[in-house]
Scaffold this active site. Structure first.
Site, PDB file in Angstrom:
ATOM      1  N   CYS A 130       0.917  -1.143   0.046  1.00  0.00           N
ATOM      2  CA  CYS A 130       0.077  -0.467   0.116  1.00  0.00           C
ATOM      3  C   CYS A 130       1.209   1.560   0.190  1.00  0.00           C
ATOM      4  O   CYS A 130       1.390   1.797   0.966  1.00  0.00           O
ATOM      5  CB  CYS A 130      -0.757   0.213   0.995  1.00  0.00           C
ATOM      6  SG  CYS A 130      -2.165   1.229   1.035  1.00  0.00           S
ATOM      7  N   CYS A 133      -0.106   3.701   2.893  1.00  0.00           N
ATOM      8  CA  CYS A 133       0.175   4.005   3.541  1.00  0.00           C
ATOM      9  C   CYS A 133       1.843   4.221   3.955  1.00  0.00           C
ATOM     10  O   CYS A 133       2.637   4.512   4.944  1.00  0.00           O
ATOM     11  CB  CYS A 133      -0.471   2.563   4.305  1.00  0.00           C
ATOM     12  SG  CYS A 133      -1.619   2.619   4.600  1.00  0.00           S
TER      13      CYS A 133
END
Length: 180
Positions: A130, A133
């Site tokens: 991700c 993130c």
């Protein structure tokens, strides 16, 4: 027999075992931070044998609260990584304006040093791929004055842990006589 030997990494992927031995002896981090990184990363791989081996090894240097926090980092980041990766990758910008509505109070109440938790969360986000993130955790760590070298080392821990999980899965069950 050490916890690394108990995992049963096949000789075919000797480099994976040597890489794991290297991170296990790496002194960049405190023992809590190091084993938390390894345990959170193992949990992110979803490999039960690896999680069990690392939890056993971690219990020698971490409290039950610290072990739980490493698992919490993996669990919460699994949810966040799926959601934020979707919001980032979907072409319709409307989704970026919608509130996530994901409960994650534990992020502020995990019982360990915030920097440790951020490093563990970064490692999990790297494994789960991700980008949103990864960027968020990297920025938070840099604000906390964590060096790029330490961040890079944490990512290396995650990469090696993922590789170990795949080596275990590829090898299949370890024969009873090999486990000791």
């Amino acid at each position: 027999m050490s916890w690394i030997e108990q995992i049963g990494i096949p000789d075919l992927v000797k480099d994976v075992r040597l890489n794991l031995i290297s991170v296990a002896s790496d002194e960049t981090f405190s023992l809590q931070r190091k084993y938390g990184l390894l345990l959170a990363s193992a949990a992110a791989t979803r490999n039960a044998a690896l999680v069990a081996a690392l939890e056993s090894a971690a219990s020698a240097v971490m409290t039950s609260v610290e072990i739980a926090a490493a698992k919490v980092a993996a669990t919460v980041e699994a949810m966040n990584n799926v959601y934020y990766r979707f919001a980032h990758l979907v072409s319709d910008p409307e989704y970026k304006t919608m509130p996530p509505r994901l409960r994650m109070d534990v992020i502020g109440n995990h019982g360990v040093d915030k920097t440790d938790f951020e490093l563990w969360s970064l490692a999990v986000s790297v494994i789960n791929g991700c980008g949103v993130c990864i960027d968020a955790h990297e920025k938070t760590l840099r604000v906390a004055v964590v060096s790029s070298k330490a961040i890079h080392t944490a990512v290396r821990f995650a990469a090696i842990t993922q590789s170990v999980a795949i080596a275990i899965e590829a090898a299949g069950p370890v024969p009873a006589q090999a486990r000791g």
